[in-house]
Design an enzyme around this catalytic site. Sequence first.
Site, PDB file in Angstrom:
ATOM      1  N   HIS B  56       0.828  -1.203   0.000  1.00  0.00           N
ATOM      2  CA  HIS B  56       0.000   0.000   0.000  1.00  0.00           C
ATOM      3  C   HIS B  56       0.866   1.258   0.000  1.00  0.00           C
ATOM      4  O   HIS B  56       1.217   1.783   1.049  1.00  0.00           O
ATOM      5  CB  HIS B  56      -0.906  -0.038   1.245  1.00  0.00           C
ATOM      6  CG  HIS B  56      -2.051   0.914   1.185  1.00  0.00           C
ATOM      7  ND1 HIS B  56      -3.300   0.594   1.660  1.00  0.00           N
ATOM      8  CD2 HIS B  56      -2.140   2.185   0.727  1.00  0.00           C
ATOM      9  CE1 HIS B  56      -4.113   1.627   1.484  1.00  0.00           C
ATOM     10  NE2 HIS B  56      -3.425   2.607   0.926  1.00  0.00           N
ATOM     11  N   LEU B  59       2.407   6.593  -4.874  1.00  0.00           N
ATOM     12  CA  LEU B  59       3.572   7.181  -5.550  1.00  0.00           C
ATOM     13  C   LEU B  59       3.217   8.464  -6.289  1.00  0.00           C
ATOM     14  O   LEU B  59       4.092   9.178  -6.761  1.00  0.00           O
ATOM     15  CB  LEU B  59       4.196   6.163  -6.521  1.00  0.00           C
ATOM     16  CG  LEU B  59       4.851   4.941  -5.863  1.00  0.00           C
ATOM     17  CD1 LEU B  59       5.424   4.000  -6.928  1.00  0.00           C
ATOM     18  CD2 LEU B  59       5.954   5.363  -4.895  1.00  0.00           C
ATOM     19  N   HIS B 230      -5.524  -1.047   5.738  1.00  0.00           N
ATOM     20  CA  HIS B 230      -5.321  -0.241   6.948  1.00  0.00           C
ATOM     21  C   HIS B 230      -6.411  -0.344   8.013  1.00  0.00           C
ATOM     22  O   HIS B 230      -7.137   0.625   8.281  1.00  0.00           O
ATOM     23  CB  HIS B 230      -5.075   1.235   6.615  1.00  0.00           C
ATOM     24  CG  HIS B 230      -5.890   1.808   5.492  1.00  0.00           C
ATOM     25  ND1 HIS B 230      -7.253   1.766   5.468  1.00  0.00           N
ATOM     26  CD2 HIS B 230      -5.512   2.437   4.354  1.00  0.00           C
ATOM     27  CE1 HIS B 230      -7.680   2.361   4.367  1.00  0.00           C
ATOM     28  NE2 HIS B 230      -6.644   2.767   3.677  1.00  0.00           N
ATOM     29  N   ASN B 276      -6.300   9.167   6.938  1.00  0.00           N
ATOM     30  CA  ASN B 276      -7.527   8.413   6.716  1.00  0.00           C
ATOM     31  C   ASN B 276      -7.191   6.938   6.495  1.00  0.00           C
ATOM     32  O   ASN B 276      -6.475   6.631   5.557  1.00  0.00           O
ATOM     33  CB  ASN B 276      -8.255   8.982   5.490  1.00  0.00           C
ATOM     34  CG  ASN B 276      -9.582   8.303   5.251  1.00  0.00           C
ATOM     35  OD1 ASN B 276      -9.999   7.450   6.021  1.00  0.00           O
ATOM     36  ND2 ASN B 276     -10.230   8.655   4.161  1.00  0.00           N
ATOM     37  N   ASP B 303       0.825   2.714   3.695  1.00  0.00           N
ATOM     38  CA  ASP B 303      -0.078   3.781   3.259  1.00  0.00           C
ATOM     39  C   ASP B 303       0.690   5.099   3.112  1.00  0.00           C
ATOM     40  O   ASP B 303       0.172   6.182   3.422  1.00  0.00           O
ATOM     41  CB  ASP B 303      -1.266   3.957   4.217  1.00  0.00           C
ATOM     42  CG  ASP B 303      -2.395   4.778   3.585  1.00  0.00           C
ATOM     43  OD1 ASP B 303      -2.290   5.113   2.395  1.00  0.00           O
ATOM     44  OD2 ASP B 303      -3.362   5.089   4.295  1.00  0.00           O
TER      45      ASP B 303
HETATM   46 ZN   LIG Z   1      -7.000   4.015   2.105  1.00  0.00          ZN
END
Ligand SMILES: [Zn+2]
Lengths: 329, 428
Positions: B56, B59, B230, B276, B303
């Site tokens: 996750h 980029l 996540h 988030n 993330d």
């Molecule tokens: Zn997400």
Amino acid sequence: MKRHLISAADLTRDDAVLILDTAEEMARLADRPIKKLPTLRGRTIVNLFFEDSTRTRISFEAAAKRLSADVISFSAKGSSVSKGESLKDTALTLEAMGADAVVIRHHDSGAPHRLATSGWIGGSVVNAGDGTHEHPTQALLDAFTMRRHLGQGTGSDLAGRRVTIVGDILHSRVARSNVHLLSALGADVTLVAPPTLVPIGVGHWPCEVSYDLDSVLAKSDAVMMLRVQRERMNAAFFPTEREYARRYGLDGERMARMPEHAIVMHPGPMNRGMEITADVADSPRCTAVEQVTNGVSIRMAVFYLLLGGAEPAVSEPAAPALTRTEESS
Amino acid sequence: MSKILIRGAKVLDGEPQDVLIDGETITEVGAALSATGARVIEADGQILLPGLVDLHTHLREPGREDSETVLTGTRAAAVGGYTSVHAMANTFPVADTAGVVEQVWRLGRESGYCDVQPVGAVTVGLEGKKLAELGAMHDSAAGVKVFSDDGKCVDDAVIMRRALEYVKAFDGLIAQHAQEPRLTEGAQMNEGIVSAELGLGGWPAVAEESIISRDVLLAAHVGSRVHICHLSTAGSVEIVRWAKSKGWNVTAEVTPHHLLLTDELVRSYNPVYKVNPPLRTEADVMALREALADGTIDCVATDHAPHPHEDKDCEWGAAAMGMVGLETALSVVQHTMVETGLLDWAQVADRMSFRPARIGRLTGQGRPVSAGEPANLTLVDSAYRGQVDPAGFASRSRNTPYQGRELPGRVTHTFLRGRATVVDGKLA
Ligand SMILES: [Zn+2]
């Protein structure tokens, strides 16, 4: 007092009493033929309003002018504040103009806190309402109004007084600030609202919560009605305006069940027929208009104390303009 | 010269050994290996892990090259010890066609710092209405296996069901950003005690948990596999644990920041903490650590969400959501999981390399550190202590919540198929 006034939660009992006492001195000025003090001559106060509120802006403006400050009003409302740079850029501009204090009203909770702590600006920051967070000067003027009706005069607090705040607690910065301030002043606060308008986590606040207005009226020394925004209805916070008014509105019959000395408060503007009926709004027990007057005294007191006032504010009418203190430079 | 001898490394924290790399492959692991013709790297008891794999990563290229590019992002990944990252699809244009995923994949190959596995969008434009050409993205040179509308939740139950069913044809995976949109309208932080005080719109835990509940049931119903991005709440952990106990094919990830930070930090109104899903409570953090330790949560995913300074240097409400994570992930895991005794280093290798590679169906990544395997390796100085200094980040963005915080551990070397991408903590 700290350098900024961001949150009522930052005020100790003694801070709050000092502000109320100072406001009493300021209020006496209204009885004089010339309603102006030279105290803040040469100082610049900026009203920075990202959200429309003519009432609040005028109140701050009047307070600053009565202390002889130079006032600049900056309305950022309506500009495309999509990215947030505008708060920072505006702050840098105000800093360049040498603002001694910035009064900020913003639709985002925490914007005044950010302005005060980001290093964008050197002067004092006064929160004039941020999002659904706080509105500390409103709470101060409410406390001032209560003390005048229910308190023991200068130097006193509101110990043992019972205050009921009714309505949209969830979205109300007035309620948040009042809970903090009134509890610091020793009052017992009860919030009344339908459960949909009570924030999750309210159990940690220094207050009681009730869903039933009728059960608390008889033991309230002050009942503060909050403005209910009609758009809340569309988000299903309550079924209809009628049902809201019936369950949580203050009408003459309910008012009659309050103790004789108890007052009805409203931060304004009022939705007559929604949270308050016209007969209650216009009754002598309703302090809404008085609250507006008191707002100016409170804001004068706040400016005076934040911008370096150490001595009593009014005792020497001819006092020279205060010099800039190190702290506020 | 293509031979490298890593001398005296604790492979997965075992006894110190030598590891010989020849070309792209590990050729020998053992005691006192000959250094003839090889460049020698003295590991001095540092810990050798398989190259880390991130499921996750954002980029930002194409479209937001001011935040990050494939090149800068993969350089940051290498510094963090990663040899493979999955690039999320919420770019501009969205990675919802074979053309865009191939572009990202090619940029990854050209960067040379880290493998880039593009994630394809589940729906056209991440709009949640119409399936994107999942098969075409799979058939493209990028060979996409993982699909996600990350940043947005696939909230329509029928679309989610169809996506789960459709990718079975090529063993694909739907990775869900679980966020019920109506319950999170105007949400700015975790809904709870702190949000009530700060007057910030609340993002309730149930908005995540209700979607996860639905999706594990859907995946079970259609016999597909689903991956939950996540996880952030104790309740989410319970649901995943329950689904796994049923034998359903569900996997889950947790970010390093959700293993360490809580919503108390939002009291500062500093947008660096705006992310988030939002930072949750201490109890959630403890449940997530526990779940990562017992395997309920399969892996750590960063993330990594780079944003330029101006998108964070503003008031909370206007700030962008997300924080960078590639360069600090391993340190945070060492701090929260290893130094608390919840995971040993072999388990860290499992949660940060083996398992994410398996979930993403990668073949040359997440392999054991043994002879014959591709030389994707990360050498970690776990004794290192130092303050995080974003000024030295390889990422183009600096939005880290750890500035000035002391975190343990440092990646000293990273090898991508036998080539050193990081040497002595610096990009090679
Ligand atoms: Zn997400």
